[in-house]
Design a protein around this motif. Structure first.
Motif, mmCIF file in Angstrom:
data_model
loop_
_atom_site.group_PDB
_atom_site.id
_atom_site.type_symbol
_atom_site.label_atom_id
_atom_site.label_comp_id
_atom_site.label_asym_id
_atom_site.label_seq_id
_atom_site.Cartn_x
_atom_site.Cartn_y
_atom_site.Cartn_z
ATOM 1 N N ASP A 124 0.552 -1.256 0.156
ATOM 2 C CA ASP A 124 0.234 -0.174 -0.196
ATOM 3 C C ASP A 124 0.965 0.904 -0.047
ATOM 4 O O ASP A 124 0.259 2.385 -0.612
ATOM 5 C CB ASP A 124 -0.909 0.248 1.282
ATOM 6 N N ARG A 125 1.769 1.150 0.845
ATOM 7 C CA ARG A 125 2.932 2.408 1.457
ATOM 8 C C ARG A 125 3.688 2.253 -0.511
ATOM 9 O O ARG A 125 3.766 3.615 -0.464
ATOM 10 C CB ARG A 125 3.647 1.971 1.946
ATOM 11 N N TYR A 126 4.055 1.587 -0.945
ATOM 12 C CA TYR A 126 4.631 1.240 -2.093
ATOM 13 C C TYR A 126 4.689 1.932 -3.229
ATOM 14 O O TYR A 126 4.450 3.064 -3.767
ATOM 15 C CB TYR A 126 5.494 0.049 -2.581
ATOM 16 N N VAL A 127 2.490 1.871 -3.381
ATOM 17 C CA VAL A 127 1.964 2.572 -4.594
ATOM 18 C C VAL A 127 1.567 3.674 -4.316
ATOM 19 O O VAL A 127 1.805 4.637 -4.885
ATOM 20 C CB VAL A 127 0.510 1.552 -4.498
ATOM 21 N N ALA A 128 1.133 3.991 -2.493
ATOM 22 C CA ALA A 128 0.914 5.306 -2.443
ATOM 23 C C ALA A 128 2.319 6.200 -2.445
ATOM 24 O O ALA A 128 2.086 7.121 -3.261
ATOM 25 C CB ALA A 128 0.416 5.815 -1.329
ATOM 26 N N ILE A 129 2.926 6.130 -2.761
ATOM 27 C CA ILE A 129 4.507 6.826 -2.828
ATOM 28 C C ILE A 129 5.240 6.730 -4.282
ATOM 29 O O ILE A 129 5.253 7.707 -4.692
ATOM 30 C CB ILE A 129 5.446 6.430 -2.124
ATOM 31 N N CYS A 130 5.062 5.546 -4.907
ATOM 32 C CA CYS A 130 5.701 5.238 -6.341
ATOM 33 C C CYS A 130 4.775 5.413 -7.210
ATOM 34 O O CYS A 130 5.110 5.852 -8.589
ATOM 35 C CB CYS A 130 6.345 3.716 -6.370
ATOM 36 N N TYR A 131 3.604 5.604 -7.584
ATOM 37 C CA TYR A 131 2.143 6.121 -8.134
ATOM 38 C C TYR A 131 1.185 6.646 -7.847
ATOM 39 O O TYR A 131 0.194 6.383 -7.365
ATOM 40 C CB TYR A 131 2.230 4.591 -8.979
ATOM 41 N N PRO A 132 1.334 7.624 -6.544
ATOM 42 C CA PRO A 132 1.039 8.692 -6.216
ATOM 43 C C PRO A 132 -0.145 8.671 -6.986
ATOM 44 O O PRO A 132 -2.119 8.660 -6.583
ATOM 45 C CB PRO A 132 1.401 10.186 -5.848
ATOM 46 N N HIS A 134 -1.883 6.987 -9.556
ATOM 47 C CA HIS A 134 -2.538 6.048 -9.983
ATOM 48 C C HIS A 134 -3.239 5.096 -8.253
ATOM 49 O O HIS A 134 -3.348 4.054 -8.595
ATOM 50 C CB HIS A 134 -2.096 4.755 -10.321
ATOM 51 N N TYR A 135 -3.231 5.429 -7.592
ATOM 52 C CA TYR A 135 -3.236 4.879 -6.479
ATOM 53 C C TYR A 135 -4.694 4.462 -6.228
ATOM 54 O O TYR A 135 -4.609 2.968 -5.856
ATOM 55 C CB TYR A 135 -3.076 5.825 -4.893
ATOM 56 N N THR A 136 -5.906 5.545 -5.996
ATOM 57 C CA THR A 136 -7.186 4.211 -6.291
ATOM 58 C C THR A 136 -6.896 3.362 -7.207
ATOM 59 O O THR A 136 -8.793 2.559 -7.075
ATOM 60 C CB THR A 136 -7.807 5.886 -5.839
ATOM 61 N N VAL A 137 -6.458 3.457 -8.135
ATOM 62 C CA VAL A 137 -7.066 3.160 -9.644
ATOM 63 C C VAL A 137 -5.947 1.138 -9.256
ATOM 64 O O VAL A 137 -7.302 0.603 -9.337
ATOM 65 C CB VAL A 137 -6.221 3.985 -10.687
ATOM 66 N N ILE A 138 -4.900 0.809 -9.141
ATOM 67 C CA ILE A 138 -3.913 0.032 -8.451
ATOM 68 C C ILE A 138 -5.014 -0.191 -7.239
ATOM 69 O O ILE A 138 -5.367 -1.759 -7.152
ATOM 70 C CB ILE A 138 -2.963 0.389 -8.217
ATOM 71 N N LEU A 139 -5.739 0.242 -6.386
ATOM 72 C CA LEU A 139 -5.754 0.062 -5.412
ATOM 73 C C LEU A 139 -7.643 -0.224 -5.386
ATOM 74 O O LEU A 139 -8.198 0.578 -4.024
ATOM 75 C CB LEU A 139 -5.314 0.682 -3.842
ATOM 76 N N THR A 140 -8.247 -0.875 -5.503
ATOM 77 C CA THR A 140 -9.523 -0.795 -5.796
ATOM 78 C C THR A 140 -9.516 -0.931 -4.173
ATOM 79 O O THR A 140 -9.187 -1.814 -3.984
ATOM 80 C CB THR A 140 -10.455 -0.822 -6.574
ATOM 81 N N TRP A 141 -11.523 -1.160 -3.868
ATOM 82 C CA TRP A 141 -12.084 -1.536 -3.015
ATOM 83 C C TRP A 141 -11.626 -3.392 -3.298
ATOM 84 O O TRP A 141 -11.180 -4.006 -1.788
ATOM 85 C CB TRP A 141 -13.653 -1.302 -2.679
ATOM 86 N N GLY A 142 -12.083 -3.630 -3.944
ATOM 87 C CA GLY A 142 -11.948 -4.858 -4.593
ATOM 88 C C GLY A 142 -11.304 -5.833 -4.328
ATOM 89 O O GLY A 142 -11.012 -6.664 -3.524
ATOM 90 N N LEU A 143 -10.024 -5.375 -4.823
ATOM 91 C CA LEU A 143 -8.362 -6.168 -4.320
ATOM 92 C C LEU A 143 -7.908 -5.512 -2.392
ATOM 93 O O LEU A 143 -7.762 -6.641 -2.552
ATOM 94 C CB LEU A 143 -7.151 -5.060 -5.341
#
Length: 315
Positions: A124-132, A134-143
């Motif tokens: 979660d931290r990796y996506v938030a910092i490296c791909y800010p 696209h954060y909500t696109v990658i980490l959907t509620w389903g995922l």
């Protein structure tokens, strides 16, 4: 329970937990201390769960994972501390065979789940910092839901293997466990047969559930550090490091003692030291989690003020 064919022996039907001390006065002091720690842990983690559920701005993947971690901590500490509190005041420290294995299973299941779940939080931290962007696109509620459910499934499955193998061992006496709860390595030492094969299986599980997650967490934070160093603004760097500091603190406090207990050689076994170390990753980590996350998190503080009505007064 497994019984060798053709043998007529008296098999253990209950275990006696030796706990910390036989001195009633010292046990009463321990009772008050651990009761306060337990209540603080439950109330602290419960407060985090409540705030995240009630405050709409906290309905993000990061806080969803923090909510799950708090629920895991509440369950983790509840598997051992209430029974320990009863034994500190009671004369009898007996646990039935079934109750001991149930405790061992739930403790292992929640502990292993937490081991894997720290990887999810690192991702979660990796996506938030490296791909800010696209954060909500990658980490959907389903995922997010699938990741949480997957870690639970893995934790409960591998704990079932660990508990089943320990349960199949023959226990023909003695039945005194030198611990304050039914922890796998302590109970397994009472088996009246060679446990080398079981220990090897446990080591494989430990490598898969401890070393592998730690490696993934380390890899995530290497990439995070590289991304942060590319940020030109010093304020931006500090803010990014701050979002990861809480997670790294909790991971360190949990993994270091757990790794020592489950991956050290049997020759270094020390019952009294094991009890103290187990207390740290079982009781104190669950208490420190809400402290670490709330003290370093402005969103949690703001949510608390809003829910209690002080936020409006401040405005």
């Amino acid at each position: 329970m497994w019984t060798p064919p053709g043998q007529n022996q008296s098999w253990v039907s209950e275990f006696i937990l030796l706990g910390f001390s036989s001195d009633p006065t010292f046990n009463r002091i321990l009772f008050v201390t651990f009761l306060l720690l337990y209540l603080s842990s439950i109330l602290g983690n419960g407060l985090i769960v409540t705030l995240i559920c009630l405050d709409t701005p906290l309905h993000t993947p990061m806080y969803f994972f923090l909510c799950v971690l708090s629920l895991l901590d509440m369950g983790y500490v509840t598997t051992t501390v209430p029974q320990m509190l009863v034994h500190l005041l009671a004369r009898s420290h007996i646990m039935s065979f079934a109750a001991c294995w149930l405790q061992m299973y739930m403790f292992g299941a929640l502990g292993l789940t937490e081991c894997i779940f720290f990887v999810v939080m690192a991702y979660d931290r990796y996506v938030a910092i490296c791909y800010p962007l696209h954060y909500t696109v990658i980490l959907t509620w389903g995922l997010c839901t699938r990741l949480a459910a997957g870690t639970l499934a893995c934790g409960f499955f591998f704990s079932l293997i660990h508990t089943f193998l320990a349960m199949r061992l023959p226990y023909c006496g003695p039945n005194m466990v030198n611990h304050y709860f039914c922890e796998g390595p302590s109970v397994r030492r009472l088996a009246c047969m060679d446990t080398h094969l079981i220990e090897m299986v446990d080591l494989v599980i430990s490598v898969f559930m401890v070393v592998a997650p730690l490696s993934l967490i380390l890899a995530s934070y290497i990439r995070i550090a590289q991304a942060i160093l590319k940020i030109k603004s010093m304020q931006g760097r500090c803010k990014s490091f701050s979002t990861c500091a809480s997670h790294l603190t909790v991971v360190t406090l949990f993994y270091v003692p757990a790794t020592y207990i489950y991956m050290r050689p049997n020759s270094s076994y020390s019952p009294e030291q094991d009890k103290q170390i187990s207390l740290f990753y079982n009781v104190f980590t669950g208490l420190l989690n809400p402290v670490v996350y709330s003290l370093r998190n402005k969103d949690i503080k703001a949510a608390f003020l809003k829910v209690t009505g002080q936020g409006r007064l401040a405005c």
